[in-house]
Design an enzyme around this catalytic site. Structure first.
Site, PDB file in Angstrom:
ATOM      1  N   ARG A  49       0.834  -1.198   0.000  1.00 53.41           N
ATOM      2  CA  ARG A  49       0.000   0.000   0.000  1.00 53.41           C
ATOM      3  C   ARG A  49       0.874   1.255   0.000  1.00 53.41           C
ATOM      4  NH1 ARG A  49      -3.892  -1.360   5.020  1.00 53.41           N
ATOM      5  NH2 ARG A  49      -1.851  -1.993   5.821  1.00 53.41           N
ATOM      6  N   ASP A  51       0.956   5.660   0.325  1.00 47.73           N
ATOM      7  CA  ASP A  51       0.255   6.799   0.905  1.00 47.73           C
ATOM      8  C   ASP A  51      -0.129   7.816  -0.167  1.00 47.73           C
ATOM      9  OD1 ASP A  51       0.465   5.824   3.510  1.00 47.73           O
ATOM     10  OD2 ASP A  51       2.408   6.788   3.826  1.00 47.73           O
ATOM     11  N   TYR A 109      12.068   0.576  -3.273  1.00 47.70           N
ATOM     12  CA  TYR A 109      11.616   1.963  -3.352  1.00 47.70           C
ATOM     13  C   TYR A 109      12.747   2.834  -3.880  1.00 47.70           C
ATOM     14  CZ  TYR A 109       7.364   1.204  -0.564  1.00 47.70           C
ATOM     15  OH  TYR A 109       6.127   0.784  -0.105  1.00 47.70           O
ATOM     16  N   ARG A 196      10.514   7.527   3.759  1.00 49.80           N
ATOM     17  CA  ARG A 196      10.483   8.987   3.882  1.00 49.80           C
ATOM     18  C   ARG A 196      11.205   9.453   5.133  1.00 49.80           C
ATOM     19  NH1 ARG A 196       4.262  10.142   3.460  1.00 49.80           N
ATOM     20  NH2 ARG A 196       4.965  12.254   4.011  1.00 49.80           N
TER      21      ARG A 196
END
Length: 262
Positions: A49, A51, A109, A196
């Site tokens: 998932r 954001d 990522y 992040r």
């Protein structure tokens, strides 16, 4: 028949992946498009998932097709019903035991950070931004300290639902191409906001606020309040799950992020 799909999307105008009452999520858009082709509701399960504001170049989902359709219908047909900013890349039948999330042995990522005095215009929403000069060597040294198995509690969002903060990071590196900094991470799994939060702390080190050794202190402290603030979602791209070869899924290495950074 169980079908796997790979999709790419620009997360700028979506409220994340997971379905919400507002309906403005990638999952809602995809399930509506699949239902238009199937003629009945279709639910999907994703590999990871994302954001609000986060993008994906190779998100993988699976669903159990309630009707028989040619694979082209699950690609071109579904794409004709999807809104701008999201598209199916491929569709493939998979074994009934395949699970987009639980069959993955890792995830990838990339974070793109524009490092120049002026904020981005053309790339707005597609890259993060930091206006002060950053020390690439210091960030690279700090990133190397993240490799291996660690308790990443210092980089975990308060609402994270993961059963354990212990993850194994296989790749954590920083490259520079002009005024673009490229952060790459690969791990067994990631905590909520982990990438992040890692980028935020690496930027702190890059701007000289902390030495590279600070990363060791954060890992040992296991305290989110000790690390840097969560960085913007704009430059974060989910590059897809990593599966064992026996699932015989298409290789994601042709994504546009690889092409544009050569």
């Amino acid at each position: 028949m169980r079908i796997a799909l790979a999709i790419e999307y620009c997360g700028t105008h979506f409220h994340g992946w997971q379905s919400q009452p507002s309906g403005n999520t990638v999952q809602d858009a995809l399930e509506a498009a699949l239902a238009a082709i199937a003629g009945q509701p279709v639910g999907v399960i994703c590999a990871g998932r994302t954001d609000a504001g986060v993008h994906a170049t190779h998100q993988v989902v699976h669903f159990d097709a309630p009707v028989e359709r040619p694979l082209s219908a699950w690609v071109r047909g579904v794409n004709s019903h999807l809104p701008d900013g999201v598209a199916v890349r491929w569709a493939q039948p998979v074994a009934p035991e395949f699970h987009a999330r639980f069959s993955a042995r890792g995830r990838r990522y990339r974070y793109l950070l524009m490092n120049r005095p002026q904020r981005p215009g053309l790339w707005q929403g597609r890259v993060g931004w930091f206006h002060l000069p950053l020390d690439l060597a210091a960030m690279q040294a700090a990133a190397g300290r993240l490799l291996g198995e660690h308790d990443f509690s210092a980089f975990r969002a308060a609402g994270c639902q993961a059963k354990t903060p212990v993850k194994t990071l296989w790749r954590a590196d920083v490259q520079q191409q002009g005024n673009l900094l490229v952060f790459d991470f690969e791990a067994s799994a990631f905590l909520h906001h982990m990438v992040r939060n890692l980028v935020g702390s690496l930027v702190y080190i890059g701007k000289g606020a902390q030495p590279a050794e600070w990363m060791d202190e954060l890992l040992q402290a296991r305290d989110r309040t000790e690390a840097a603030p969560t960085f913007s979602p704009d430059g974060l791209y989910f590059r897809g799950p990593i599966y064992e070869s026996h699932w015989q899924l298409p290789d994601p290495q042709d994504d546009f992020l690889d092409g544009m950074l050569k």
